[in-house]
Design a protein around this motif. Structure first.
Motif, PDB file in Angstrom:
ATOM      1  N   GLY A 174      71.494 105.448  30.438  1.00 15.30           N
ATOM      2  CA  GLY A 174      72.656 105.300  29.684  1.00 15.30           C
ATOM      3  C   GLY A 174      73.813 103.939  30.026  1.00 15.30           C
ATOM      4  N   LEU A 175      74.068 104.070  31.221  1.00 17.86           N
ATOM      5  CA  LEU A 175      75.141 102.832  31.615  1.00 17.86           C
ATOM      6  C   LEU A 175      74.547 101.542  31.156  1.00 17.86           C
ATOM      7  CD1 LEU A 175      77.878 102.387  32.497  1.00 17.86           C
ATOM      8  CD2 LEU A 175      76.905 102.596  34.993  1.00 17.86           C
ATOM      9  N   ILE A 176      73.582 101.237  31.751  1.00 22.46           N
ATOM     10  CA  ILE A 176      72.648  99.908  31.407  1.00 22.46           C
ATOM     11  C   ILE A 176      72.661  99.572  29.888  1.00 22.46           C
ATOM     12  CG2 ILE A 176      70.768  98.865  31.778  1.00 22.46           C
ATOM     13  CD1 ILE A 176      69.974 100.109  34.170  1.00 22.46           C
ATOM     14  N   LEU A 177      72.292 100.523  29.263  1.00 25.65           N
ATOM     15  CA  LEU A 177      72.317 100.228  27.703  1.00 25.65           C
ATOM     16  C   LEU A 177      73.712 100.205  27.090  1.00 25.65           C
ATOM     17  CD1 LEU A 177      69.376 102.282  26.483  1.00 25.65           C
ATOM     18  CD2 LEU A 177      69.348  99.889  27.093  1.00 25.65           C
ATOM     19  N   ALA A 178      74.655 101.055  27.647  1.00 29.09           N
ATOM     20  CA  ALA A 178      76.166 100.703  27.123  1.00 29.09           C
ATOM     21  C   ALA A 178      76.409  99.312  27.516  1.00 29.09           C
ATOM     22  CB  ALA A 178      76.944 101.775  27.987  1.00 29.09           C
ATOM     23  N   VAL A 179      76.116  98.624  28.716  1.00 29.63           N
ATOM     24  CA  VAL A 179      76.434  97.453  28.879  1.00 29.63           C
ATOM     25  C   VAL A 179      75.856  96.445  27.846  1.00 29.63           C
ATOM     26  CG1 VAL A 179      76.470  95.479  30.426  1.00 29.63           C
ATOM     27  CG2 VAL A 179      77.036  97.771  31.097  1.00 29.63           C
ATOM     28  N   GLN A 180      74.320  96.654  27.842  1.00 24.54           N
ATOM     29  CA  GLN A 180      73.625  95.925  26.798  1.00 24.54           C
ATOM     30  C   GLN A 180      74.241  96.015  25.340  1.00 24.54           C
ATOM     31  OE1 GLN A 180      70.126  94.274  27.138  1.00 24.54           O
ATOM     32  NE2 GLN A 180      71.171  93.745  25.301  1.00 24.54           N
ATOM     33  N   ALA A 181      74.901  97.214  24.811  1.00 28.55           N
ATOM     34  CA  ALA A 181      75.468  97.138  23.483  1.00 28.55           C
ATOM     35  C   ALA A 181      76.768  95.916  23.566  1.00 28.55           C
ATOM     36  CB  ALA A 181      76.034  98.439  23.336  1.00 28.55           C
ATOM     37  N   PHE A 182      77.497  95.687  24.765  1.00 27.19           N
ATOM     38  CA  PHE A 182      78.533  94.921  24.575  1.00 27.19           C
ATOM     39  C   PHE A 182      77.696  93.703  24.950  1.00 27.19           C
ATOM     40  CE2 PHE A 182      80.984  98.495  25.651  1.00 27.19           C
ATOM     41  CZ  PHE A 182      82.406  98.121  24.992  1.00 27.19           C
ATOM     42  N   VAL A 183      76.645  93.247  25.427  1.00 21.93           N
ATOM     43  CA  VAL A 183      76.204  91.991  25.318  1.00 21.93           C
ATOM     44  C   VAL A 183      75.551  91.565  24.051  1.00 21.93           C
ATOM     45  CG1 VAL A 183      73.976  90.738  25.970  1.00 21.93           C
ATOM     46  CG2 VAL A 183      75.230  92.207  27.854  1.00 21.93           C
ATOM     47  N   LEU A 184      75.092  92.479  23.386  1.00 18.17           N
ATOM     48  CA  LEU A 184      74.648  92.311  21.866  1.00 18.17           C
ATOM     49  C   LEU A 184      76.045  91.927  20.888  1.00 18.17           C
ATOM     50  CD1 LEU A 184      71.949  95.090  21.316  1.00 18.17           C
ATOM     51  CD2 LEU A 184      71.654  92.632  21.402  1.00 18.17           C
ATOM     52  N   ARG A 185      77.108  92.523  21.459  1.00 19.00           N
ATOM     53  CA  ARG A 185      78.285  92.314  20.434  1.00 19.00           C
ATOM     54  C   ARG A 185      78.667  91.112  20.862  1.00 19.00           C
ATOM     55  NH1 ARG A 185      83.758  93.301  19.399  1.00 19.00           N
ATOM     56  NH2 ARG A 185      85.275  92.494  20.751  1.00 19.00           N
ATOM     57  N   HIS A 186      78.607  90.311  21.998  1.00 18.09           N
ATOM     58  CA  HIS A 186      79.284  89.037  22.326  1.00 18.09           C
ATOM     59  C   HIS A 186      77.941  88.079  21.645  1.00 18.09           C
ATOM     60  CE1 HIS A 186      82.836  89.824  24.536  1.00 18.09           C
ATOM     61  NE2 HIS A 186      82.072  90.861  24.990  1.00 18.09           N
ATOM     62  N   LEU A 187      76.803  88.617  21.947  1.00 10.14           N
ATOM     63  CA  LEU A 187      75.722  87.441  21.110  1.00 10.14           C
ATOM     64  C   LEU A 187      76.118  87.434  19.595  1.00 10.14           C
ATOM     65  CD1 LEU A 187      72.760  88.522  23.292  1.00 10.14           C
ATOM     66  CD2 LEU A 187      73.890  86.251  23.281  1.00 10.14           C
ATOM     67  N   LEU A 188      76.365  88.592  18.946  1.00  9.04           N
ATOM     68  CA  LEU A 188      76.679  88.552  17.448  1.00  9.04           C
ATOM     69  C   LEU A 188      78.039  87.465  17.163  1.00  9.04           C
ATOM     70  CD1 LEU A 188      75.831  92.267  16.345  1.00  9.04           C
ATOM     71  CD2 LEU A 188      74.999  90.014  15.540  1.00  9.04           C
ATOM     72  N   LEU A 189      78.878  87.748  18.040  1.00  4.67           N
ATOM     73  CA  LEU A 189      79.931  87.074  17.974  1.00  4.67           C
ATOM     74  C   LEU A 189      79.932  85.593  18.024  1.00  4.67           C
ATOM     75  CD1 LEU A 189      82.760  89.211  19.668  1.00  4.67           C
ATOM     76  CD2 LEU A 189      82.387  89.208  17.233  1.00  4.67           C
ATOM     77  N   LYS A 190      78.988  85.223  18.743  1.00 10.26           N
ATOM     78  CA  LYS A 190      78.672  83.758  18.948  1.00 10.26           C
ATOM     79  C   LYS A 190      77.497  83.281  17.950  1.00 10.26           C
ATOM     80  CE  LYS A 190      80.187  84.007  23.595  1.00 10.26           C
ATOM     81  NZ  LYS A 190      79.788  83.892  25.301  1.00 10.26           N
ATOM     82  N   ASN A 191      77.085  84.381  17.123  1.00 14.31           N
ATOM     83  CA  ASN A 191      75.924  83.905  16.157  1.00 14.31           C
ATOM     84  C   ASN A 191      74.961  83.669  16.856  1.00 14.31           C
ATOM     85  OD1 ASN A 191      75.224  83.855  13.372  1.00 14.31           O
ATOM     86  ND2 ASN A 191      75.761  81.709  13.163  1.00 14.31           N
TER      87      ASN A 191
END
Length: 491
Positions: A174-191
Protein backbone atom coordinates in the motif's frame (compact mmCIF):
# COMPACT_ATOMS: atom_id res chain seq x y z
CA UNK A 1 27.75 58.88 31.82
CA UNK A 2 26.64 62.28 33.20
CA UNK A 3 23.07 62.65 34.37
CA UNK A 4 20.79 64.17 31.71
CA UNK A 5 19.34 67.47 32.96
CA UNK A 6 16.79 69.38 30.84
CA UNK A 7 18.32 72.77 31.70
CA UNK A 8 21.80 71.59 30.87
CA UNK A 9 20.48 70.13 27.59
CA UNK A 10 18.95 73.46 26.56
CA UNK A 11 22.19 75.26 27.47
CA UNK A 12 24.24 72.76 25.54
CA UNK A 13 22.00 73.15 22.55
CA UNK A 14 22.40 76.92 22.59
CA UNK A 15 26.18 76.65 22.93
CA UNK A 16 26.70 73.46 20.94
CA UNK A 17 30.15 72.51 19.76
CA UNK A 18 30.79 70.12 16.84
CA UNK A 19 33.23 67.48 18.08
CA UNK A 20 35.85 66.55 15.52
CA UNK A 21 37.39 63.09 15.82
CA UNK A 22 41.03 63.82 15.12
CA UNK A 23 43.52 61.34 13.67
CA UNK A 24 45.79 61.54 16.67
CA UNK A 25 46.45 58.34 18.59
CA UNK A 26 44.45 56.25 16.14
CA UNK A 27 47.08 53.57 15.88
CA UNK A 28 45.58 51.86 18.91
CA UNK A 29 42.13 51.69 17.31
CA UNK A 30 42.92 50.95 13.65
CA UNK A 31 43.19 47.18 14.21
CA UNK A 32 40.86 45.53 16.69
CA UNK A 33 42.50 43.04 19.03
CA UNK A 34 41.97 39.33 18.58
CA UNK A 35 38.69 37.82 19.79
CA UNK A 36 40.43 36.06 22.66
CA UNK A 37 41.67 39.32 24.16
CA UNK A 38 39.40 41.05 26.62
CA UNK A 39 39.50 44.83 26.34
CA UNK A 40 39.02 46.65 29.65
CA UNK A 41 36.63 49.59 29.54
CA UNK A 42 38.28 53.03 29.35
CA UNK A 43 38.62 55.04 32.53
CA UNK A 44 36.02 57.80 32.46
CA UNK A 45 36.25 61.03 34.51
CA UNK A 46 33.90 61.59 37.39
CA UNK A 47 31.16 63.98 36.24
CA UNK A 48 31.13 65.59 39.70
CA UNK A 49 34.73 66.72 39.24
CA UNK A 50 34.07 68.12 35.73
CA UNK A 51 32.77 71.67 35.86
CA UNK A 52 30.80 71.52 32.58
CA UNK A 53 29.80 67.79 32.89
CA UNK A 54 31.04 66.98 29.32
CA UNK A 55 33.74 64.67 27.89
CA UNK A 56 36.72 65.85 25.96
CA UNK A 57 37.54 64.80 22.43
CA UNK A 58 40.03 62.21 23.60
CA UNK A 59 37.58 60.70 26.07
CA UNK A 60 34.90 60.38 23.36
CA UNK A 61 37.46 58.81 21.06
CA UNK A 62 38.33 56.25 23.73
CA UNK A 63 34.64 55.42 24.19
CA UNK A 64 34.12 54.90 20.45
CA UNK A 65 37.19 52.68 20.23
CA UNK A 66 36.07 50.58 23.18
CA UNK A 67 32.59 49.90 21.83
CA UNK A 68 33.81 49.17 18.30
CA UNK A 69 36.38 46.70 19.62
CA UNK A 70 33.84 45.03 21.91
CA UNK A 71 31.40 44.60 19.04
CA UNK A 72 34.08 42.98 16.87
CA UNK A 73 35.06 40.69 19.74
CA UNK A 74 31.42 39.63 20.29
CA UNK A 75 30.90 38.94 16.59
CA UNK A 76 34.01 36.76 16.46
CA UNK A 77 32.85 34.78 19.47
CA UNK A 78 29.37 34.23 17.99
CA UNK A 79 30.84 33.13 14.65
CA UNK A 80 33.13 30.73 16.49
CA UNK A 81 30.19 29.18 18.35
CA UNK A 82 28.10 28.83 15.19
CA UNK A 83 30.95 27.09 13.41
CA UNK A 84 31.05 24.31 15.99
CA UNK A 85 29.02 21.13 15.17
CA UNK A 86 25.85 20.59 17.17
CA UNK A 87 26.50 16.83 17.49
CA UNK A 88 29.95 15.40 16.92
CA UNK A 89 29.95 12.57 14.39
CA UNK A 90 31.16 9.21 15.59
CA UNK A 91 34.41 7.58 14.47
CA UNK A 92 35.44 10.32 12.08
CA UNK A 93 38.94 10.51 10.69
CA UNK A 94 40.55 12.96 8.33
CA UNK A 95 40.67 10.45 5.47
CA UNK A 96 37.00 9.51 5.71
CA UNK A 97 34.94 10.00 2.52
CA UNK A 98 32.41 12.80 2.46
CA UNK A 99 28.71 12.23 2.92
CA UNK A 100 27.20 10.30 -0.01
CA UNK A 101 30.23 10.82 -2.23
CA UNK A 102 29.49 9.20 -5.58
CA UNK A 103 32.49 6.88 -5.48
CA UNK A 104 31.67 5.86 -1.92
CA UNK A 105 28.07 5.02 -2.83
CA UNK A 106 29.26 3.08 -5.86
CA UNK A 107 31.63 1.04 -3.68
CA UNK A 108 29.40 0.47 -0.65
CA UNK A 109 25.95 0.89 -2.14
CA UNK A 110 24.94 -2.71 -1.50
CA UNK A 111 25.73 -2.69 2.22
CA UNK A 112 22.90 -2.62 4.71
CA UNK A 113 23.66 0.91 5.87
CA UNK A 114 26.24 3.50 5.00
CA UNK A 115 28.26 5.56 7.42
CA UNK A 116 27.21 9.17 7.73
CA UNK A 117 29.68 12.01 7.99
CA UNK A 118 27.33 14.82 8.89
CA UNK A 119 25.63 16.43 11.89
CA UNK A 120 22.29 14.66 11.91
CA UNK A 121 20.46 14.50 15.23
CA UNK A 122 20.83 11.08 16.79
CA UNK A 123 17.66 9.24 17.63
CA UNK A 124 16.86 8.84 21.31
CA UNK A 125 15.15 6.04 23.21
CA UNK A 126 11.87 8.01 23.68
CA UNK A 127 11.64 8.85 19.96
CA UNK A 128 12.51 5.30 18.90
CA UNK A 129 9.95 3.85 21.31
CA UNK A 130 7.25 6.23 20.08
CA UNK A 131 7.95 5.43 16.42
CA UNK A 132 7.64 1.70 17.04
CA UNK A 133 4.53 2.09 19.17
CA UNK A 134 2.77 4.18 16.52
CA UNK A 135 3.81 1.78 13.76
CA UNK A 136 3.40 -1.62 15.42
CA UNK A 137 1.91 -0.86 18.84
CA UNK A 138 4.90 -2.57 20.46
CA UNK A 139 8.50 -1.90 21.45
CA UNK A 140 9.16 -5.62 21.86
CA UNK A 141 8.09 -6.80 18.40
CA UNK A 142 9.18 -4.80 15.37
CA UNK A 143 8.61 -5.00 11.61
CA UNK A 144 8.31 -8.36 9.90
CA UNK A 145 10.90 -9.60 7.45
CA UNK A 146 8.74 -8.57 4.50
CA UNK A 147 8.75 -4.99 5.78
CA UNK A 148 12.49 -5.08 6.43
CA UNK A 149 13.19 -6.23 2.88
CA UNK A 150 10.75 -3.79 1.23
CA UNK A 151 12.32 -1.11 -0.97
CA UNK A 152 11.49 1.37 -3.73
CA UNK A 153 12.88 -0.51 -6.74
CA UNK A 154 11.81 0.00 -10.34
CA UNK A 155 11.22 -2.74 -12.85
CA UNK A 156 13.96 -3.63 -15.27
CA UNK A 157 14.58 -0.90 -17.82
CA UNK A 158 13.64 -3.22 -20.70
CA UNK A 159 10.23 -3.96 -19.18
CA UNK A 160 7.28 -2.35 -21.01
CA UNK A 161 6.15 -0.96 -17.63
CA UNK A 162 9.56 0.28 -16.52
CA UNK A 163 8.02 3.37 -14.91
CA UNK A 164 6.57 1.18 -12.16
CA UNK A 165 7.87 0.31 -8.71
CA UNK A 166 7.89 -3.35 -7.74
CA UNK A 167 5.18 -4.05 -5.17
CA UNK A 168 4.74 -7.79 -4.83
CA UNK A 169 2.20 -9.17 -2.41
CA UNK A 170 4.18 -7.76 0.50
CA UNK A 171 2.99 -5.99 3.59
CA UNK A 172 4.31 -2.65 2.34
CA UNK A 173 2.44 -2.77 -0.97
CA UNK A 174 0.00 0.00 0.00
CA UNK A 175 2.75 2.48 0.89
CA UNK A 176 4.87 1.58 -2.15
CA UNK A 177 1.92 2.13 -4.51
CA UNK A 178 1.05 5.40 -2.76
CA UNK A 179 4.53 6.61 -3.69
CA UNK A 180 4.01 5.14 -7.19
CA UNK A 181 0.91 7.30 -7.58
CA UNK A 182 3.00 10.42 -6.95
CA UNK A 183 5.65 9.13 -9.37
CA UNK A 184 2.97 8.91 -12.07
CA UNK A 185 1.75 12.37 -11.12
CA UNK A 186 5.16 13.91 -11.79
CA UNK A 187 5.63 11.95 -15.00
CA UNK A 188 2.24 13.25 -16.16
CA UNK A 189 3.13 16.83 -15.26
CA UNK A 190 6.26 16.51 -17.40
CA UNK A 191 4.27 14.94 -20.26
CA UNK A 192 6.37 11.77 -20.17
CA UNK A 193 3.52 9.24 -20.14
CA UNK A 194 2.38 8.55 -23.66
CA UNK A 195 1.53 5.04 -24.92
CA UNK A 196 3.41 3.74 -27.93
CA UNK A 197 1.94 1.72 -30.76
CA UNK A 198 1.97 -1.38 -28.56
CA UNK A 199 -0.08 0.46 -25.92
CA UNK A 200 2.78 0.18 -23.42
CA UNK A 201 4.39 3.07 -21.57
CA UNK A 202 8.09 3.34 -20.80
CA UNK A 203 10.33 6.17 -19.64
CA UNK A 204 14.06 6.72 -19.31
CA UNK A 205 16.01 5.76 -16.20
CA UNK A 206 16.82 9.39 -15.49
CA UNK A 207 13.17 10.44 -15.81
CA UNK A 208 11.83 7.77 -13.47
CA UNK A 209 14.54 8.39 -10.85
CA UNK A 210 13.84 12.11 -10.95
CA UNK A 211 10.11 11.44 -10.62
CA UNK A 212 10.80 9.23 -7.58
CA UNK A 213 12.85 12.01 -5.97
CA UNK A 214 10.05 14.51 -6.63
CA UNK A 215 7.47 12.08 -5.24
CA UNK A 216 9.34 11.44 -2.00
CA UNK A 217 10.02 15.16 -1.59
CA UNK A 218 6.40 16.16 -2.15
CA UNK A 219 5.02 13.54 0.25
CA UNK A 220 7.39 14.50 3.08
CA UNK A 221 6.91 18.24 2.51
CA UNK A 222 3.14 17.80 2.52
CA UNK A 223 3.30 15.84 5.80
CA UNK A 224 5.25 18.74 7.31
CA UNK A 225 2.42 21.09 6.30
CA UNK A 226 4.65 22.71 3.67
CA UNK A 227 6.85 24.24 6.35
CA UNK A 228 9.45 21.56 7.00
CA UNK A 229 10.33 17.88 6.77
CA UNK A 230 12.55 15.29 8.42
CA UNK A 231 14.58 12.57 6.71
CA UNK A 232 15.85 9.51 8.61
CA UNK A 233 19.09 7.88 7.54
CA UNK A 234 20.93 4.88 9.07
CA UNK A 235 24.30 5.07 10.79
CA UNK A 236 26.66 2.12 10.33
CA UNK A 237 28.65 2.76 13.49
CA UNK A 238 27.56 2.38 17.07
CA UNK A 239 23.91 2.51 18.03
CA UNK A 240 22.72 5.94 19.09
CA UNK A 241 21.68 4.65 22.52
CA UNK A 242 22.19 1.49 24.52
CA UNK A 243 20.10 1.96 27.67
CA UNK A 244 17.22 -0.12 26.33
CA UNK A 245 15.70 -1.28 29.57
CA UNK A 246 13.42 -4.29 29.82
CA UNK A 247 10.63 -2.83 27.68
CA UNK A 248 12.57 -2.26 24.47
CA UNK A 249 14.09 -4.88 22.17
CA UNK A 250 16.40 -3.44 19.45
CA UNK A 251 15.55 -4.25 15.85
CA UNK A 252 18.84 -3.16 14.27
CA UNK A 253 17.27 -0.32 12.29
CA UNK A 254 15.50 2.15 14.56
CA UNK A 255 18.43 2.49 17.01
CA UNK A 256 20.85 3.59 14.28
CA UNK A 257 18.85 6.43 12.79
CA UNK A 258 20.05 9.99 12.40
CA UNK A 259 17.42 12.64 11.75
CA UNK A 260 17.94 15.52 9.33
CA UNK A 261 15.49 18.42 9.46
CA UNK A 262 14.82 20.83 6.60
CA UNK A 263 12.82 24.04 6.25
CA UNK A 264 13.73 24.61 2.60
CA UNK A 265 12.16 22.29 0.02
CA UNK A 266 15.03 22.76 -2.44
CA UNK A 267 17.54 21.60 0.16
CA UNK A 268 15.23 18.74 1.08
CA UNK A 269 15.12 17.62 -2.56
CA UNK A 270 18.90 17.85 -2.90
CA UNK A 271 19.34 15.72 0.20
CA UNK A 272 16.88 13.09 -1.05
CA UNK A 273 18.82 12.90 -4.32
CA UNK A 274 21.90 12.00 -2.31
CA UNK A 275 19.93 9.58 -0.14
CA UNK A 276 18.14 7.82 -3.00
CA UNK A 277 20.35 4.66 -2.81
CA UNK A 278 19.15 4.14 0.78
CA UNK A 279 15.48 4.17 -0.22
CA UNK A 280 16.08 1.81 -3.14
CA UNK A 281 17.51 -1.06 -1.09
CA UNK A 282 16.36 -3.12 1.90
CA UNK A 283 14.96 -1.12 4.82
CA UNK A 284 14.22 1.67 2.32
CA UNK A 285 10.45 1.64 2.86
CA UNK A 286 10.88 1.65 6.66
CA UNK A 287 13.27 4.61 6.42
CA UNK A 288 10.71 6.49 4.36
CA UNK A 289 7.88 5.56 6.74
CA UNK A 290 9.87 6.84 9.72
CA UNK A 291 10.70 10.02 7.79
CA UNK A 292 7.01 10.46 6.99
CA UNK A 293 6.02 10.00 10.63
CA UNK A 294 8.61 12.48 11.91
CA UNK A 295 7.73 15.01 9.23
CA UNK A 296 4.13 14.90 10.46
CA UNK A 297 5.60 15.23 14.02
CA UNK A 298 4.91 12.60 16.65
CA UNK A 299 2.50 14.78 18.63
CA UNK A 300 0.21 15.37 15.65
CA UNK A 301 0.49 11.76 14.56
CA UNK A 302 -0.62 10.56 17.99
CA UNK A 303 -3.70 12.77 17.70
CA UNK A 304 -4.35 11.51 14.16
CA UNK A 305 -4.16 7.81 15.02
CA UNK A 306 -6.20 8.01 18.24
CA UNK A 307 -4.99 4.71 19.77
CA UNK A 308 -4.70 2.91 16.43
CA UNK A 309 -1.53 1.99 14.54
CA UNK A 310 -0.10 2.28 11.06
CA UNK A 311 0.62 -1.44 10.47
CA UNK A 312 -2.53 -3.55 10.58
CA UNK A 313 -3.30 -6.89 12.18
CA UNK A 314 -2.50 -8.66 8.91
CA UNK A 315 0.86 -6.86 8.74
CA UNK A 316 -0.52 -4.66 5.95
CA UNK A 317 -0.31 -0.93 5.36
CA UNK A 318 -3.51 0.42 6.89
CA UNK A 319 -5.75 3.05 5.34
CA UNK A 320 -4.36 5.52 7.90
CA UNK A 321 -0.84 4.92 6.59
CA UNK A 322 -2.00 5.38 3.01
CA UNK A 323 -3.84 8.57 3.95
CA UNK A 324 -0.72 9.85 5.70
CA UNK A 325 1.15 9.49 2.41
CA UNK A 326 -1.65 10.85 0.21
CA UNK A 327 -2.86 13.76 2.35
CA UNK A 328 -0.16 14.34 4.96
CA UNK A 329 -2.47 13.24 7.81
CA UNK A 330 -3.33 9.77 9.13
CA UNK A 331 -7.06 10.21 8.60
CA UNK A 332 -9.83 7.96 9.90
CA UNK A 333 -12.45 9.49 7.60
CA UNK A 334 -12.52 9.99 3.84
CA UNK A 335 -15.20 12.69 3.55
CA UNK A 336 -14.53 16.35 2.89
CA UNK A 337 -13.77 18.75 5.71
CA UNK A 338 -14.94 18.50 9.31
CA UNK A 339 -18.17 16.89 10.59
CA UNK A 340 -19.27 17.89 14.08
CA UNK A 341 -22.96 16.81 14.01
CA UNK A 342 -24.63 13.52 13.16
CA UNK A 343 -27.57 12.97 10.79
CA UNK A 344 -29.98 14.01 13.56
CA UNK A 345 -28.12 17.28 14.21
CA UNK A 346 -26.73 16.00 17.50
CA UNK A 347 -23.26 17.09 18.50
CA UNK A 348 -20.76 14.28 18.05
CA UNK A 349 -18.64 13.23 20.98
CA UNK A 350 -15.55 13.69 18.84
CA UNK A 351 -15.35 15.65 15.57
CA UNK A 352 -14.70 13.64 12.42
CA UNK A 353 -11.76 15.12 10.55
CA UNK A 354 -11.76 14.50 6.81
CA UNK A 355 -9.77 15.72 3.82
CA UNK A 356 -9.33 19.49 3.84
CA UNK A 357 -7.99 20.20 0.35
CA UNK A 358 -8.10 18.75 -3.12
CA UNK A 359 -5.51 15.98 -3.19
CA UNK A 360 -2.60 15.68 -5.57
CA UNK A 361 -3.63 12.09 -6.35
CA UNK A 362 -6.96 10.42 -5.63
CA UNK A 363 -8.16 7.41 -3.66
CA UNK A 364 -11.03 4.95 -4.23
CA UNK A 365 -12.08 2.12 -1.92
CA UNK A 366 -14.29 -0.95 -2.22
CA UNK A 367 -14.40 -4.12 -0.12
CA UNK A 368 -16.71 -7.09 0.14
CA UNK A 369 -15.30 -8.20 3.49
CA UNK A 370 -17.55 -7.67 6.47
CA UNK A 371 -14.59 -6.78 8.69
CA UNK A 372 -14.01 -3.68 6.54
CA UNK A 373 -17.48 -2.22 7.14
CA UNK A 374 -16.03 0.85 8.88
CA UNK A 375 -14.33 1.95 5.67
CA UNK A 376 -16.86 0.48 3.26
CA UNK A 377 -19.74 2.50 4.69
CA UNK A 378 -17.87 5.77 4.47
CA UNK A 379 -18.52 8.32 1.80
CA UNK A 380 -15.44 9.19 -0.21
CA UNK A 381 -15.41 12.94 -0.63
CA UNK A 382 -14.76 14.85 -3.82
CA UNK A 383 -11.32 15.90 -2.55
CA UNK A 384 -10.22 12.28 -3.02
CA UNK A 385 -12.51 11.37 -5.91
CA UNK A 386 -11.42 14.34 -8.06
CA UNK A 387 -7.68 14.90 -7.57
CA UNK A 388 -5.49 17.46 -9.29
CA UNK A 389 -4.25 14.89 -11.84
CA UNK A 390 -6.09 11.76 -13.12
CA UNK A 391 -4.22 9.29 -10.89
CA UNK A 392 -6.01 7.21 -8.24
CA UNK A 393 -4.70 4.76 -5.69
CA UNK A 394 -7.38 2.11 -5.29
CA UNK A 395 -7.99 -0.47 -2.58
CA UNK A 396 -10.12 -3.33 -3.90
CA UNK A 397 -10.92 -6.11 -1.43
CA UNK A 398 -7.84 -5.19 0.66
CA UNK A 399 -5.57 -5.24 -2.37
CA UNK A 400 -3.99 -2.08 -3.69
CA UNK A 401 -3.54 -0.90 -7.26
CA UNK A 402 -3.42 2.26 -9.36
CA UNK A 403 -5.62 3.53 -12.16
CA UNK A 404 -4.60 6.54 -14.21
CA UNK A 405 -5.19 8.34 -17.48
CA UNK A 406 -2.49 9.69 -19.75
CA UNK A 407 -4.79 12.62 -20.58
CA UNK A 408 -3.81 15.10 -17.89
CA UNK A 409 -6.86 17.25 -18.74
CA UNK A 410 -9.34 14.43 -18.12
CA UNK A 411 -10.75 16.04 -14.97
CA UNK A 412 -10.72 19.59 -16.32
CA UNK A 413 -13.62 19.12 -18.74
CA UNK A 414 -16.63 16.87 -18.22
CA UNK A 415 -16.76 16.15 -21.95
CA UNK A 416 -13.52 14.16 -21.70
CA UNK A 417 -15.20 11.90 -19.14
CA UNK A 418 -17.91 10.72 -21.51
CA UNK A 419 -15.61 8.11 -23.00
CA UNK A 420 -12.01 7.65 -21.92
CA UNK A 421 -9.35 5.06 -21.14
CA UNK A 422 -7.71 4.14 -17.84
CA UNK A 423 -4.47 2.26 -17.33
CA UNK A 424 -4.24 -0.19 -14.43
CA UNK A 425 -0.99 -0.87 -12.58
CA UNK A 426 -0.65 -3.22 -9.60
CA UNK A 427 3.11 -3.57 -9.19
CA UNK A 428 2.96 -7.38 -9.31
CA UNK A 429 5.47 -9.37 -11.33
CA UNK A 430 2.76 -11.19 -13.25
CA UNK A 431 1.69 -7.91 -14.88
CA UNK A 432 4.03 -7.69 -17.81
CA UNK A 433 1.91 -5.44 -20.01
CA UNK A 434 -0.35 -2.47 -19.59
CA UNK A 435 -3.97 -3.22 -18.74
CA UNK A 436 -6.26 -0.76 -20.48
CA UNK A 437 -9.89 -0.11 -19.52
CA UNK A 438 -12.22 1.77 -21.88
CA UNK A 439 -14.79 3.55 -19.71
CA UNK A 440 -18.16 4.65 -21.10
CA UNK A 441 -20.28 7.05 -19.01
CA UNK A 442 -22.60 8.36 -21.73
CA UNK A 443 -25.62 6.53 -20.34
CA UNK A 444 -26.56 4.70 -17.15
CA UNK A 445 -26.02 0.98 -17.64
CA UNK A 446 -27.93 -1.52 -15.47
CA UNK A 447 -26.05 -4.03 -13.37
CA UNK A 448 -27.75 -6.91 -15.21
CA UNK A 449 -25.46 -6.53 -18.21
CA UNK A 450 -22.74 -8.25 -16.17
CA UNK A 451 -24.96 -11.09 -14.99
CA UNK A 452 -23.84 -13.61 -17.61
CA UNK A 453 -20.19 -12.98 -16.80
CA UNK A 454 -20.41 -13.24 -13.04
CA UNK A 455 -23.42 -15.41 -12.22
CA UNK A 456 -22.27 -16.27 -8.70
CA UNK A 457 -21.98 -12.61 -7.75
CA UNK A 458 -25.08 -11.60 -5.81
CA UNK A 459 -24.80 -8.03 -7.03
CA UNK A 460 -24.30 -9.18 -10.63
CA UNK A 461 -21.69 -6.44 -10.86
CA UNK A 462 -17.93 -7.06 -10.69
CA UNK A 463 -16.15 -5.48 -7.74
CA UNK A 464 -13.95 -3.38 -10.00
CA UNK A 465 -17.05 -1.89 -11.63
CA UNK A 466 -18.55 -1.04 -8.27
CA UNK A 467 -15.29 0.67 -7.32
CA UNK A 468 -15.21 2.68 -10.55
CA UNK A 469 -18.85 3.70 -10.09
CA UNK A 470 -17.88 5.51 -6.89
CA UNK A 471 -16.20 8.04 -9.18
CA UNK A 472 -18.28 7.58 -12.36
CA UNK A 473 -21.81 6.43 -11.44
CA UNK A 474 -23.41 4.12 -13.97
CA UNK A 475 -20.23 3.63 -15.99
CA UNK A 476 -19.43 0.46 -17.88
CA UNK A 477 -16.27 -1.14 -19.22
CA UNK A 478 -16.19 -1.69 -22.94
CA UNK A 479 -15.46 -5.32 -23.95
CA UNK A 480 -15.73 -6.34 -20.29
CA UNK A 481 -15.72 -10.07 -21.14
CA UNK A 482 -12.21 -9.70 -22.60
CA UNK A 483 -10.78 -7.49 -19.89
CA UNK A 484 -12.19 -8.30 -16.48
CA UNK A 485 -10.91 -11.87 -16.11
CA UNK A 486 -7.36 -10.77 -16.97
CA UNK A 487 -7.72 -7.75 -14.71
CA UNK A 488 -8.60 -9.84 -11.68
CA UNK A 489 -5.41 -11.89 -12.07
CA UNK A 490 -3.38 -8.70 -11.62
CA UNK A 491 -4.84 -8.15 -8.15
Amino acid sequence: MPTADPDNMRTAKAQSTMYRITTTNTADTSTPPPASASIPPPTLPDPTTNSDGEYSDQELLNLVSYFETSRAELKNRVDSLLAQPIIKPKQIDSTAPKLFEDEYIKTHGNSRSLKLYSQGDQITLPIASTLRLLANNSTIHSFSQTWLSAKFAFRDYTNPLNYGLMADRTSARGLILAVQAFVLRHLLLKNLLSPNKHRSISVSVEARNEALVDALTEILWQAGEYRGATVCMPYAGDECFSNYGSHYVPDGVTERLHMFEFVDISKLRSFIIKCLPYFMKENGVILFLYSLMLSRTLKKLIDDLDHTRLVGDRDEATIQMVMLALTGRALHYLHNGLIEFDANSNLLERPQYGVKDRCSVGFLYWSKHEDDSFWHKQEIGSMLRTPKVPVWLICLNRRYGIIYSTNINLLNNWIYENYFQLHVYTGLKNQEHSCLLSIDTRQQYPASIYGDLFEDNEMNTPDIIQLLQIRWPGCMIENADEVLHDLMTYF
